[in-house]
Design a protein around this motif. Structure first.
Motif, PDB file in Angstrom:
ATOM      1  N   THR A   1       5.867   0.365   0.376  1.00 16.91           N
ATOM      2  CA  THR A   1       7.050  -0.228   0.477  1.00 16.91           C
ATOM      3  C   THR A   1       8.564   0.340   0.585  1.00 16.91           C
ATOM      4  OG1 THR A   1       6.982  -1.571  -1.246  1.00 16.91           O
ATOM      5  CG2 THR A   1       5.580  -2.400   0.483  1.00 16.91           C
ATOM      6  N   GLU A   2       8.344   0.787  -0.614  1.00 19.25           N
ATOM      7  CA  GLU A   2       9.634   2.022  -0.768  1.00 19.25           C
ATOM      8  C   GLU A   2      10.056   2.902   0.454  1.00 19.25           C
ATOM      9  OE1 GLU A   2       8.858   3.575  -4.513  1.00 19.25           O
ATOM     10  OE2 GLU A   2       8.344   1.993  -5.397  1.00 19.25           O
ATOM     11  N   TYR A   3       8.968   3.160   1.810  1.00 15.45           N
ATOM     12  CA  TYR A   3      10.033   4.792   2.588  1.00 15.45           C
ATOM     13  C   TYR A   3      10.249   3.922   3.219  1.00 15.45           C
ATOM     14  CZ  TYR A   3       8.701   7.842   5.901  1.00 15.45           C
ATOM     15  OH  TYR A   3       9.222   8.519   7.202  1.00 15.45           O
ATOM     16  N   ASN A   4      11.708   4.736   3.626  1.00 12.10           N
ATOM     17  CA  ASN A   4      12.980   4.264   4.142  1.00 12.10           C
ATOM     18  C   ASN A   4      13.381   5.454   4.668  1.00 12.10           C
ATOM     19  OD1 ASN A   4      14.750   4.772   2.187  1.00 12.10           O
ATOM     20  ND2 ASN A   4      14.548   2.800   1.595  1.00 12.10           N
ATOM     21  N   GLU A   5      14.630   5.720   5.434  1.00 12.68           N
ATOM     22  CA  GLU A   5      14.969   6.770   6.296  1.00 12.68           C
ATOM     23  C   GLU A   5      15.887   7.501   4.712  1.00 12.68           C
ATOM     24  OE1 GLU A   5      18.231   3.684   6.183  1.00 12.68           O
ATOM     25  OE2 GLU A   5      16.016   2.890   7.039  1.00 12.68           O
ATOM     26  N   THR A   6      15.253   6.831   4.161  1.00 15.32           N
ATOM     27  CA  THR A   6      16.482   7.798   2.844  1.00 15.32           C
ATOM     28  C   THR A   6      15.013   9.258   2.280  1.00 15.32           C
ATOM     29  OG1 THR A   6      16.543   6.306   1.226  1.00 15.32           O
ATOM     30  CG2 THR A   6      18.467   6.370   2.394  1.00 15.32           C
ATOM     31  N   VAL A   7      14.414   8.451   2.058  1.00 16.16           N
ATOM     32  CA  VAL A   7      12.676   9.086   1.228  1.00 16.16           C
ATOM     33  C   VAL A   7      12.773  10.931   2.285  1.00 16.16           C
ATOM     34  CG1 VAL A   7      10.309   9.025   0.862  1.00 16.16           C
ATOM     35  CG2 VAL A   7      12.247   7.064   0.594  1.00 16.16           C
ATOM     36  N   SER A   8      12.787  11.502   1.410  1.00 14.58           N
ATOM     37  CA  SER A   8      12.017  12.805   2.510  1.00 14.58           C
ATOM     38  C   SER A   8      10.747  12.592   2.893  1.00 14.58           C
ATOM     39  CB  SER A   8      12.815  13.967   1.145  1.00 14.58           C
ATOM     40  OG  SER A   8      12.240  14.276   0.780  1.00 14.58           O
TER      41      SER A   8
ATOM     42  N   LEU B   1       6.865  12.154   0.648  1.00 16.86           N
ATOM     43  CA  LEU B   1       6.592  10.744   1.478  1.00 16.86           C
ATOM     44  C   LEU B   1       5.100  11.568   1.317  1.00 16.86           C
ATOM     45  CD1 LEU B   1       5.177   8.440   2.913  1.00 16.86           C
ATOM     46  CD2 LEU B   1       5.414   9.861   4.804  1.00 16.86           C
ATOM     47  N   PHE B   2       4.583  12.902   1.268  1.00 20.74           N
ATOM     48  CA  PHE B   2       3.623  13.567   1.339  1.00 20.74           C
ATOM     49  C   PHE B   2       3.660  13.931  -0.496  1.00 20.74           C
ATOM     50  CE2 PHE B   2       1.571  17.979   0.624  1.00 20.74           C
ATOM     51  CZ  PHE B   2       0.391  18.227   1.294  1.00 20.74           C
ATOM     52  N   SER B   3       4.556  14.250  -1.098  1.00 20.11           N
ATOM     53  CA  SER B   3       3.435  13.982  -2.489  1.00 20.11           C
ATOM     54  C   SER B   3       3.390  12.381  -3.313  1.00 20.11           C
ATOM     55  CB  SER B   3       5.543  14.253  -3.583  1.00 20.11           C
ATOM     56  OG  SER B   3       4.821  14.243  -5.238  1.00 20.11           O
ATOM     57  N   PHE B   4       3.426  11.459  -2.512  1.00 18.94           N
ATOM     58  CA  PHE B   4       2.870  10.533  -2.995  1.00 18.94           C
ATOM     59  C   PHE B   4       1.582   9.950  -1.753  1.00 18.94           C
ATOM     60  CE2 PHE B   4       2.165   6.050  -1.135  1.00 18.94           C
ATOM     61  CZ  PHE B   4       2.100   4.775  -2.410  1.00 18.94           C
ATOM     62  N   LEU B   5       0.969  10.758  -1.515  1.00 20.87           N
ATOM     63  CA  LEU B   5       0.009  10.034  -0.063  1.00 20.87           C
ATOM     64  C   LEU B   5      -1.060  11.603  -1.252  1.00 20.87           C
ATOM     65  CD1 LEU B   5       1.139   9.708   3.363  1.00 20.87           C
ATOM     66  CD2 LEU B   5       0.488   8.478   1.400  1.00 20.87           C
ATOM     67  N   TYR B   6      -0.535  12.707  -1.694  1.00 18.40           N
ATOM     68  CA  TYR B   6      -0.587  14.138  -2.267  1.00 18.40           C
ATOM     69  C   TYR B   6      -1.748  13.606  -3.479  1.00 18.40           C
ATOM     70  CZ  TYR B   6      -2.108  18.390  -4.455  1.00 18.40           C
ATOM     71  OH  TYR B   6      -2.116  19.022  -5.389  1.00 18.40           O
TER      72      TYR B   6
ATOM     73  N   LEU C   1      -6.860   6.777   5.405  1.00 20.26           N
ATOM     74  CA  LEU C   1      -5.223   7.429   4.978  1.00 20.26           C
ATOM     75  C   LEU C   1      -4.346   6.724   5.930  1.00 20.26           C
ATOM     76  CD1 LEU C   1      -2.941   8.809   4.236  1.00 20.26           C
ATOM     77  CD2 LEU C   1      -3.720  10.934   5.604  1.00 20.26           C
ATOM     78  N   LYS C   2      -4.821   6.879   7.700  1.00 19.12           N
ATOM     79  CA  LYS C   2      -4.202   5.996   8.426  1.00 19.12           C
ATOM     80  C   LYS C   2      -3.627   4.410   8.462  1.00 19.12           C
ATOM     81  CE  LYS C   2      -3.939   5.916  13.721  1.00 19.12           C
ATOM     82  NZ  LYS C   2      -5.236   5.832  14.385  1.00 19.12           N
ATOM     83  N   GLU C   3      -5.406   4.216   7.759  1.00 12.32           N
ATOM     84  CA  GLU C   3      -4.775   2.691   7.545  1.00 12.32           C
ATOM     85  C   GLU C   3      -4.201   2.075   6.538  1.00 12.32           C
ATOM     86  OE1 GLU C   3      -8.172  -1.346   6.848  1.00 12.32           O
ATOM     87  OE2 GLU C   3      -8.548   0.919   6.340  1.00 12.32           O
ATOM     88  N   TYR C   4      -4.011   3.271   5.625  1.00 17.52           N
ATOM     89  CA  TYR C   4      -3.006   2.899   4.358  1.00 17.52           C
ATOM     90  C   TYR C   4      -1.304   3.040   4.463  1.00 17.52           C
ATOM     91  CZ  TYR C   4      -1.006   3.632   0.085  1.00 17.52           C
ATOM     92  OH  TYR C   4       0.131   3.042  -0.961  1.00 17.52           O
ATOM     93  N   ALA C   5      -1.564   4.640   5.545  1.00 16.53           N
ATOM     94  CA  ALA C   5      -0.256   4.794   6.344  1.00 16.53           C
ATOM     95  C   ALA C   5       0.819   3.589   7.125  1.00 16.53           C
ATOM     96  CB  ALA C   5      -0.157   6.033   6.190  1.00 16.53           C
ATOM     97  N   ALA C   6      -0.393   3.172   7.907  1.00 11.95           N
ATOM     98  CA  ALA C   6       0.292   2.120   9.043  1.00 11.95           C
ATOM     99  C   ALA C   6       0.783   1.732   9.074  1.00 11.95           C
ATOM    100  CB  ALA C   6      -1.383   0.816   9.020  1.00 11.95           C
ATOM    101  N   PRO C   7       1.575   0.980   8.241  1.00 12.08           N
ATOM    102  CA  PRO C   7       2.685   0.354   8.334  1.00 12.08           C
ATOM    103  C   PRO C   7       4.050   1.235   8.326  1.00 12.08           C
ATOM    104  CG  PRO C   7       1.662  -0.352   6.566  1.00 12.08           C
ATOM    105  CD  PRO C   7       1.099   0.951   6.353  1.00 12.08           C
ATOM    106  N   VAL C   8       3.586   3.114   7.728  1.00 14.34           N
ATOM    107  CA  VAL C   8       5.397   4.171   7.686  1.00 14.34           C
ATOM    108  C   VAL C   8       4.908   4.984   8.990  1.00 14.34           C
ATOM    109  CG1 VAL C   8       5.217   4.152   5.283  1.00 14.34           C
ATOM    110  CG2 VAL C   8       3.489   5.348   6.871  1.00 14.34           C
ATOM    111  N   LEU C   9       3.623   4.090  10.169  1.00 14.23           N
ATOM    112  CA  LEU C   9       3.487   5.033  11.019  1.00 14.23           C
ATOM    113  C   LEU C   9       4.447   5.536  12.079  1.00 14.23           C
ATOM    114  CD1 LEU C   9      -0.595   5.454  11.260  1.00 14.23           C
ATOM    115  CD2 LEU C   9       1.525   7.210  10.407  1.00 14.23           C
ATOM    116  N   ARG C  10       4.750   3.205  12.460  1.00 17.17           N
ATOM    117  CA  ARG C  10       6.117   3.719  13.319  1.00 17.17           C
ATOM    118  C   ARG C  10       7.062   4.656  13.342  1.00 17.17           C
ATOM    119  NH1 ARG C  10       4.635  -1.717  11.279  1.00 17.17           N
ATOM    120  NH2 ARG C  10       6.155  -1.731   9.939  1.00 17.17           N
ATOM    121  N   ASP C  11       7.468   5.093  12.200  1.00 15.41           N
ATOM    122  CA  ASP C  11       8.264   6.040  11.962  1.00 15.41           C
ATOM    123  C   ASP C  11       8.266   7.444  12.461  1.00 15.41           C
ATOM    124  OD1 ASP C  11      10.486   7.969  11.546  1.00 15.41           O
ATOM    125  OD2 ASP C  11      10.834   6.914   9.708  1.00 15.41           O
ATOM    126  N   LYS C  12       8.831   7.896  13.536  1.00 20.28           N
ATOM    127  CA  LYS C  12       7.961   8.839  13.627  1.00 20.28           C
ATOM    128  C   LYS C  12       7.770  10.641  12.694  1.00 20.28           C
ATOM    129  CE  LYS C  12       8.570   8.956  18.730  1.00 20.28           C
ATOM    130  NZ  LYS C  12       9.199   9.149  20.136  1.00 20.28           N
TER     131      LYS C  12
END
Length: 501
Positions: free
Chosen positions: A5-12, A16-21, A35-46
């Motif tokens: 939920t902390e992901y926004n335009e300021t997160v590099s 994000l990769f390190s978090f998921l890694y 992975l895709k199911e968990y990351a669904a909220p951030v996938l709207r951001d290209k």
């Protein structure tokens, strides 16, 4: 980031990769769909999509095991068979757990001389490292160029998986080309020539077994991304059979399904093997593996072995007679015709048996043909089954002395001889009883006196029985022989067996 939920335009992207890694590494996600199911909220951001693809590559490398190196770009045909592709990320997806193998093929390969190479190079470990790098890099490169994937197993074994019979056979022969310094594949797109430090490696021969293309043989991909199932075992058994037939030279055995599918795949656009007529499929009949019978072929690719093509009809005829249990005449006739044709077609040979055979001090191609004629005369005309089976035994000894004689023919001679041996003991007892009853008719003059005097002298007695068994006074020899075949019909069923029962 500590939470998605902390992901926004300021997160590099790297954050994000390190978090998921960390989550992937801790096995929270072992499949892309998770992975895709968990990351669904951030996938709207290209911006997140390249990161998700990097995570997919990580999942693939960590959890796809044998198939970690495949991609849509490099293994398009395999990808379609092995991967449940994601509709939003077509170059990503989940590895299937269970496969229907109608479009999947496995080649099991064994490097001859690997143990000796390791012993000889124990004081020069750089050579062993060179071979290891060659297997890891060059062999994988050859496989990749053929649309296949390969992996080293237990030192001197290589397992290869492909999506077509053509890919499996081309990759297998390409790998044999690399190790043997040959050019069977002859395709500029497939790098089988040795370069750099691999040129110093010795020539290695290989045997291989290829199976697949059959929907009745499911294949399992384990949680570690390894293969399991009957298909894998079948490939290993075929490779073992190839090794039995050729312990020192390269040889490739395939199921008949692989052969037929290869033919179908090359009706239109042909691969280099088909264009150059580089492979001939020699029917090797039914082979039994742990109670399962498989129709098999040898993929003949060495020019010096193409002579087998000239006695393939005789070989197939023998297979048919064995299948129909035609032991009365046909099997013996077909065996003699096969041996005779093979001897006429192969390169000249000259061997000296331990003792003369039918008066022959040395055995040549012509001598073998002559012995076949003697055997046919004994069996068909003279009804002298003892001499006929003795000739079969002689052929076993002769052919074992001729390295260039096809080992498959030898195996069938051994198997058929064993079956006829089953009959001989009962046959001889029946004949000997008739000799005793008709001794006065069979032996005349001094022979009869000698017969009477020699009954208790075993050696002379046995020699005289040999004369008696060939006498025309003994009636119904053929009927006795054929009746014994019927009596022992169950024991006479013959299947060429390979490996463990």
């Amino acid at each position: 980031m500590k939470d998605l939920t902390e992901y926004n335009e300021t997160v590099s992207d790297n954050e994000l990769f390190s978090f998921l890694y960390d989550k992937i590494l801790n096995r929270e996600f072992v499949k892309f769909s998770q992975l895709k199911e968990y990351a669904a909220p951030v996938l709207r951001d290209k911006r997140s999509q390249p990161v998700i693809m990097r995570c997919f590559e990580l999942i693939k490398r960590l959890y796809w095991g044998f198939f970690a190196g495949i991609s849509l770009a490099t293994h398009r045909r395999l990808w379609r068979e092995l991967v449940i592709a994601d509709k939003n990320f077509p170059e990503a997806g989940d590895l299937k757990d269970t496969l229907t193998v109608s479009n999947l093929y496995i080649s099991m390969m064994d490097i001859h001389g690997y143990t000796k190479f390791c012993q000889d190079s124990r004081k020069n470990l750089s050579l062993q490292h060179t071979l290891d790098r060659a297997i890891y890099n060059e062999i994988q490169n050859i496989s990749r160029q053929c649309g296949a994937v390969s992996q080293r197993e237990r030192g001197d074994e290589i397992v290869l998986v492909a999506a077509t019979a053509t890919d499996a056979l081309t990759a297998t022969l390409g790998i044999i080309d690399f190790f043997s310094k040959t050019n069977v594949v002859d395709d500029l797109a497939i790098p089988t020539k040795r370069v750099g430090d691999t040129a110093v490696l010795p020539v290695f021969k290989m045997t291989a077994g290829i199976t697949g293309g059959n929907t009745s043989s499911p294949l399992i991909i384990t949680e570690q991304g390894n293969l399991a199932g009957f298909l894998l075992n079948t490939g290993a058994r075929l490779q073992t059979r190839a090794n039995e037939l050729s312990a020192r030279e390269s040889r490739v055995m395939v199921t008949k399904q692989v052969y037929m599918n290869f033919q179908k795949e090359n009706v239109g656009e042909k691969c280099s093997l088909a264009r150059n007529n580089a492979v001939y499929f020699f029917d090797t009949g039914m082979i039994e593996f742990k109670g399962v019978q498989l129709p098999s072929c040898e993929a003949v690719f060495k020019p010096e072995d193409r002579y087998k093509e000239n006695f393939s009809e005789e070989m197939v005829r023998l297979f048919g007679s064995i299948k129909e249990n035609l032991w009365e005449q046909r099997i013996f006739m077909d065996m003699m015709e096969l041996i005779s044709k093979a001897a006429r077609e192969m390169q000249p040979f000259n061997v000296t048996p331990l003792k003369p055979i039918s008066g022959m001090q040395t055995i040549t191609n012509d001598s073998v043909v002559q012995l076949c004629n003697i055997g046919l005369k004994a069996y068909l005309h003279d009804e002298d089954y003892i001499t006929a089976v003795e000739i079969l035994h002689n052929f076993i000894n002769i052919i074992e002395m001729i390295p260039s004689f096809d080992r498959l023919v030898l195996d069938y001679i051994k198997g058929i001889t064993d079956k006829y041996d089953i009959l001989l003991d009962s046959y001889n007892k029946s004949i000997d009883k008739e000799i005793d009853d008709k001794a006065a008719t069979i032996f005349t003059g001094n022979y009869y006196k000698t017969w009477q005097a020699a009954k208790n002298a075993t050696v002379i007695y046995e020699k005289l029985k040999g004369i008696g068994r060939k006498s025309n006074a003994i009636t119904k020899k053929k009927a006795l022989w054929y009746n014994l075949i019927k009596k022992y019909q169950e024991k006479m069923v013959f299947t060429l067996h390979s490996g463990k029962k």
